[in-house]
Design a protein around this motif. Structure first.
Motif, PDB file in Angstrom:
ATOM      1  N   VAL A 138       0.865  -1.190   0.000  1.00 44.21           N
ATOM      2  CA  VAL A 138       0.000   0.000   0.000  1.00 44.21           C
ATOM      3  C   VAL A 138       0.898   1.236   0.000  1.00 44.21           C
ATOM      4  O   VAL A 138       1.636   1.488   0.954  1.00 44.21           O
ATOM      5  CB  VAL A 138      -0.941   0.013   1.210  1.00 44.21           C
ATOM      6  N   VAL A 139       0.844   1.999  -1.075  1.00 43.90           N
ATOM      7  CA  VAL A 139       1.720   3.154  -1.233  1.00 43.90           C
ATOM      8  C   VAL A 139       0.915   4.321  -1.788  1.00 43.90           C
ATOM      9  O   VAL A 139      -0.012   4.139  -2.583  1.00 43.90           O
ATOM     10  CB  VAL A 139       2.917   2.809  -2.148  1.00 43.90           C
ATOM     11  N   TYR A 140       1.256   5.505  -1.327  1.00 40.04           N
ATOM     12  CA  TYR A 140       0.590   6.733  -1.748  1.00 40.04           C
ATOM     13  C   TYR A 140       1.589   7.607  -2.501  1.00 40.04           C
ATOM     14  O   TYR A 140       2.770   7.696  -2.134  1.00 40.04           O
ATOM     15  CB  TYR A 140       0.060   7.508  -0.537  1.00 40.04           C
ATOM     16  N   VAL A 141       1.124   8.280  -3.550  1.00 37.02           N
ATOM     17  CA  VAL A 141       1.954   9.197  -4.312  1.00 37.02           C
ATOM     18  C   VAL A 141       1.212  10.519  -4.463  1.00 37.02           C
ATOM     19  O   VAL A 141      -0.004  10.542  -4.699  1.00 37.02           O
ATOM     20  CB  VAL A 141       2.333   8.616  -5.694  1.00 37.02           C
ATOM     21  N   THR A 142       1.926  11.613  -4.262  1.00 37.59           N
ATOM     22  CA  THR A 142       1.356  12.943  -4.475  1.00 37.59           C
ATOM     23  C   THR A 142       2.133  13.638  -5.577  1.00 37.59           C
ATOM     24  O   THR A 142       3.320  13.379  -5.804  1.00 37.59           O
ATOM     25  CB  THR A 142       1.400  13.792  -3.192  1.00 37.59           C
ATOM     26  N   LEU A 143       1.445  14.555  -6.265  1.00 39.19           N
ATOM     27  CA  LEU A 143       1.999  15.173  -7.468  1.00 39.19           C
ATOM     28  C   LEU A 143       1.742  16.674  -7.459  1.00 39.19           C
ATOM     29  O   LEU A 143       0.893  17.179  -6.729  1.00 39.19           O
ATOM     30  CB  LEU A 143       1.359  14.549  -8.709  1.00 39.19           C
ATOM     31  N   SER A 152      -7.979  11.660  -4.954  1.00 38.64           N
ATOM     32  CA  SER A 152      -7.997  13.108  -4.721  1.00 38.64           C
ATOM     33  C   SER A 152      -9.374  13.588  -4.300  1.00 38.64           C
ATOM     34  O   SER A 152      -9.495  14.512  -3.492  1.00 38.64           O
ATOM     35  CB  SER A 152      -7.550  13.851  -5.982  1.00 38.64           C
ATOM     36  N   GLY A 153     -10.393  12.985  -4.867  1.00 40.83           N
ATOM     37  CA  GLY A 153     -11.757  13.264  -4.441  1.00 40.83           C
ATOM     38  C   GLY A 153     -12.090  14.733  -4.353  1.00 40.83           C
ATOM     39  O   GLY A 153     -12.042  15.459  -5.338  1.00 40.83           O
ATOM     40  N   THR A 154     -12.410  15.194  -3.143  1.00 39.83           N
ATOM     41  CA  THR A 154     -12.891  16.562  -2.943  1.00 39.83           C
ATOM     42  C   THR A 154     -11.770  17.586  -2.778  1.00 39.83           C
ATOM     43  O   THR A 154     -12.045  18.759  -2.534  1.00 39.83           O
ATOM     44  CB  THR A 154     -13.798  16.614  -1.700  1.00 39.83           C
ATOM     45  N   LEU A 155     -10.519  17.152  -2.892  1.00 36.43           N
ATOM     46  CA  LEU A 155      -9.422  18.111  -2.731  1.00 36.43           C
ATOM     47  C   LEU A 155      -9.486  19.207  -3.796  1.00 36.43           C
ATOM     48  O   LEU A 155      -9.822  18.937  -4.955  1.00 36.43           O
ATOM     49  CB  LEU A 155      -8.074  17.410  -2.852  1.00 36.43           C
ATOM     50  N   PRO A 156      -9.133  20.440  -3.437  1.00 37.05           N
ATOM     51  CA  PRO A 156      -8.989  21.474  -4.467  1.00 37.05           C
ATOM     52  C   PRO A 156      -7.903  21.090  -5.457  1.00 37.05           C
ATOM     53  O   PRO A 156      -6.958  20.365  -5.129  1.00 37.05           O
ATOM     54  CB  PRO A 156      -8.570  22.714  -3.661  1.00 37.05           C
ATOM     55  N   GLY A 179      -9.230   7.463   4.996  1.00 37.56           N
ATOM     56  CA  GLY A 179      -8.161   7.170   4.047  1.00 37.56           C
ATOM     57  C   GLY A 179      -8.623   7.054   2.623  1.00 37.56           C
ATOM     58  O   GLY A 179      -8.004   6.356   1.822  1.00 37.56           O
ATOM     59  N   GLY A 180      -9.711   7.733   2.282  1.00 37.35           N
ATOM     60  CA  GLY A 180     -10.279   7.617   0.942  1.00 37.35           C
ATOM     61  C   GLY A 180     -10.250   8.916   0.199  1.00 37.35           C
ATOM     62  O   GLY A 180      -9.327   9.722   0.345  1.00 37.35           O
ATOM     63  N   SER A 181     -11.296   9.170  -0.574  1.00 34.00           N
ATOM     64  CA  SER A 181     -11.298  10.332  -1.451  1.00 34.00           C
ATOM     65  C   SER A 181     -12.119  11.499  -0.913  1.00 34.00           C
ATOM     66  O   SER A 181     -12.255  12.512  -1.592  1.00 34.00           O
ATOM     67  CB  SER A 181     -11.840   9.938  -2.830  1.00 34.00           C
ATOM     68  N   HIS A 182     -12.667  11.355   0.303  1.00 37.56           N
ATOM     69  CA  HIS A 182     -13.410  12.472   0.899  1.00 37.56           C
ATOM     70  C   HIS A 182     -12.484  13.207   1.855  1.00 37.56           C
ATOM     71  O   HIS A 182     -12.025  12.645   2.858  1.00 37.56           O
ATOM     72  CB  HIS A 182     -14.666  11.980   1.630  1.00 37.56           C
ATOM     73  N   TRP A 183     -12.210  14.480   1.532  1.00 39.89           N
ATOM     74  CA  TRP A 183     -11.227  15.264   2.278  1.00 39.89           C
ATOM     75  C   TRP A 183     -11.891  16.466   2.931  1.00 39.89           C
ATOM     76  O   TRP A 183     -12.731  17.136   2.325  1.00 39.89           O
ATOM     77  CB  TRP A 183     -10.117  15.744   1.347  1.00 39.89           C
TER      78      TRP A 183
END
Length: 754
Positions: free
Chosen positions: A647-652, A678-682, A710-714
């Motif tokens: 399980v790995v996370y990547v940000t860009l 990314s879900g609700t992130l700006p 840990g999902g897409s709702h921020w």
């Protein structure tokens, strides 16, 4: 810029070095119409924040930032009262004594001052510049380029910084703001699409008449750029002078204090794209108006003709003799290109001698400064902004140092009205004051507007913090009775505290120039030469193995491993990037992030500035690229789930015009496939991500967000000033989340830690 506070002796050495290097500076740009392959354009100081947000022919869209900020505010409103964020209270962790880049200074003439922080808002001092308190809303744009106080006491602040570097290049402003109560409250006052404001002038005899130098969009021609005039105290504006080219905008304004309808303006032709740094052009010109800005004529009479090599121009008027003018010109390469003076209000000009100190003071970054000042009582007492502050007492014929033992890179000066010898100075290190006409300078003791790239917190003692700051070195919160202080580095980048031995500290300057210390940073030894790489990022990654902090990883374009706390290093990979050739990604072929799996120390993930993500499952013997399905963008961070190496996370990064691609992805199969979370992130660059149980926290260019599942709702964590947040750290024993902001120092808040 990239130089720390300098003693006089150090400045002398630096000037000699930079003067010799200027002719072959790697950032030398061709004439305006030319472009070079990406590989030939090296990063300038502070460029890292910009280049990771551009790609191909795509540039930073200023309105994308505004949309992201608006989205943050809407999410904050929509989620007010949520249990997950209702109790969030951010605590400032300092520092207060480091400071940061100041662009302008205003005074009431009685010891109350205001300063414009490059990405930290407006600050007020009621004690003559000893301490500063916030005088700007946290919810407003924090990038301030100009500040002035009119004869009626009204304060004016122009958002967006004209000097294209130092990290704030990315962030355009939203126009002009007005305060009629000494900075307690502010209201927007027009020029909302000006992007960057270089100067604000108020007629000293008529406060309703004002002039603004709107530099315009750095990345696109045209738009709201030029000299603007208001005749009604800022309620409406009219453009009274446009540039000779669509990419020319005003960089300096000056006014005759005795005949305030006489004005001078310089325009600077410049534009930035991924494959182009155009900091000169035929639109760089100087102008004069004698009718309050209604009509203008171009200045000549001995000044060189406009052309493709003409860069930034600075102009000033001697207050005691307004016929005496000075003009400085910067070459397209960024180095000094001449100083002129006029004794007849600009009708004719004489070139002054090329004093060696004057030439070297501009180094290869003359476009970074662009300011001249003349003492109110002596038209021959000329001061020039450069890496050091330099001074001429004979009208620009010879120069000496104007300030010893102050921080490098000067931007603002102001003489206190009616107080002979009292001068205020603003530079990349903050605020200084002299009461003896420059013989000695005293730095402010409280100025909480430092631009941090990184931070770390002592696992054993959370009061021990370190951080790396834009042009303010690596600093620490311990080891001095005065609290926070700089202990190393030029620009401060990666900083780490060993989690089991807090005296073992690691700290890096730009391009991965790193040192280790066994005594908390009192003394250190550089280890860069022991590592193997041919290219190194501005912020080269340095990480501990979470299983054993004596094992460390360092990335250039090759990943290096140390088993003895950074004393010796062994390369454990080939070049993991796509190389340094011409590339539409505008990358430099360097690693940007490293993550080691806590559950499997042989599992190591890397990310690079060209979009590469790769993994080794055998400690470096073999590597597999796993970026299929990810956007082709600069990788800002990788994190591995502590309990599951797959399980790995990547940000860009982001902010690229015309692109709404996601910025956070998760893989549950070791990178074989990726899911957008990314879900609700700006839609803004994500700079960091940390995991606490199932909860994820991210830092991006508009704030900090939490995803409880840990999902897409921020959800946005409220309470921080709206500056970019560059790095997060979790201190589990204390149950706190720490954040490094780019412009307002460091903060922490309590979080649930399971």
């Amino acid at each position: 810029m990239s130089r720390r506070s300098l003693t006089l002796a150090a400045v002398v050495g630096l000037m000699a070095a930079t003067a010799g290097a200027a002719a072959v500076h790697p950032d030398a740009e061709p004439a305006r119409a030319e472009r070079r392959p990406v590989a030939q354009i090296r990063q300038e100081p502070g460029d890292a924040m910009l280049v990771q947000r551009m790609a191909g022919d795509s540039v930073v869209d200023a309105h994308s930032y505004e949309r992201a900020r608006d989205r943050f505010r809407q999410l904050r409103t929509d989620n007010a009262g949520r249990a997950e964020t209702a109790g969030v209270t951010w605590r400032s962790e300092g520092p207060t004594g480091i400071g940061g880049r100041l662009k302008d200074i205003a005074s009431d003439g009685k010891g109350t001052l205001w300063v414009a922080a490059a990405s930290g808002g407006v600050w007020r001092s009621g004690d003559g510049g000893k301490t500063f308190q916030r005088s700007w809303p946290d919810s407003f744009p924090q990038a301030i380029g100009a500040l002035t106080r009119g004869p009626d006491g009204v304060l004016w602040a122009g958002t967006g910084e004209t000097s294209p570097g130092g990290g704030s290049t990315t962030y355009a402003g939203t126009g002009l703001y007005r305060s009629a109560d000494g900075g307690k409250t502010w209201k927007q006052s027009g020029l909302t699409d000006s992007h960057r404001i270089a100067e604000i002038l108020v007629d000293p005899k008529n406060a309703r008449r004002m002039y603004v130098a709107a530099s315009g969009d750095l990345f696109a021609p045209g738009g709201q750029r030029g000299v603007y005039r208001s005749e009604n105290g800022g309620r409406s504006w009219r453009k009274v002078l446009a540039g000779a080219t669509p990419t020319a905008g005003p960089a300096d304004l000056a006014i005759d204090p005795k005949q305030p309808r006489t004005l001078y303006a310089t325009f600077w032709d410049h534009q930035r794209r991924p494959d182009l740094r155009q900091y000169a052009g035929p639109g760089s010109r100087a102008y004069k108006s004698t009718d309050g800005g209604t009509t203008w004529r171009e200045l000549g009479g001995g000044l060189p003709a406009a052309g493709p090599d003409t860069g930034r121009l600075a102009i000033t008027v001697a207050p005691s003799d307004p016929n005496r003018l000075y003009l400085l010109r910067v070459h397209r390469l960024g180095n000094f290109d001449g100083l002129w003076t006029s004794a007849d209000a600009g009708a004719t000009w004489t070139r002054l001698p090329d004093d060696p100190l004057l030439r070297s003071s501009q180094s290869s970054y003359g476009w970074w400064f662009g300011k001249l000042w003349v003492s109110p009582g002596d038209p021959s007492d000329l001061w020039v902004a450069g890496v050091p502050l330099i001074r001429s007492r004979d009208g620009g014929r010879t120069f000496g140092y104007g300030a010893a033992d102050v921080h490098a890179d000067q931007h603002a000066m102001l003489w206190e009205n009616g107080t002979p010898g009292t001068i205020y100075l603003g530079n990349d290190g903050g605020f200084y004051r002299t009461d003896d006409d420059g013989a000695t300078w005293v730095k402010a003791v409280s100025e909480p507007y430092t631009q941090y790239y990184t931070l770390d917190v002592g696992e054993q003692d959370p009061s021990r913090m370190v951080g790396g700051a834009q042009d303010n070195g690596c600093s620490r919160s311990y080891g001095s009775a005065e609290g926070w202080h700089v202990f190393g580095c030029g620009d401060g980048l990666e900083t780490l505290i060993n989690p089991v031995d807090q005296n073992r500290v690691y700290y890096c300057s730009q391009y991965g120039n790193c040192s280790r210390s066994a005594d908390g940073g009192n003394t250190g030894r550089n280890f860069t030469g022991a590592t193997t790489s041919t290219r190194r990022n501005w912020k080269a990654p340095l990480e501990f193995d979470p299983n054993d902090p004596s094992i460390m990883y360092y990335g250039g374009n090759i990943l290096n491993r140390s088993a003895d706390g950074g004393v010796t290093w062994t390369p454990i990979s080939p070049d993991l990037t796509e190389g340094e050739g011409p590339d539409p990604q505008y990358s430099f072929g360097t690693l940007t992030t490293v993550a080691v799996a806590k559950s499997d120390p042989k599992r190591i993930y890397i990310g690079a500035d060209d979009g590469t993500v790769a993994v080794t499952r055998d400690g470096g013997a073999g590597w597999t690229k796993i970026n299929a399905g990810l956007p082709d963008r600069w990788v800002t961070r990788l994190r591995v789930d502590p309990s599951d190496a797959d399980v790995v996370y990547v940000t860009l990064s982001g902010f690229r015009s015309g692109s709404d691609a996601a910025h956070v992805f998760r893989s549950t199969d070791g990178g074989s496939t990726w899911k957008n979370i990314s879900g609700t992130l700006p839609n803004a660059p994500v700079n960091d991500i940390v995991q606490v149980g199932r909860t994820l926290y991210v830092a991006n260019d508009v704030g900090v967000f939490v995803s409880p599942l840990g999902g897409s709702h921020w959800l946005p964590l409220p309470g921080l000033p709206e500056t970019p947040v560059m790095e997060l750290r979790v201190h589990r024993p204390g149950g706190r989340l720490y954040a490094a902001s780019f412009g307002r120092g460091m903060y922490s808040t309590r979080i649930p830690v399971r």
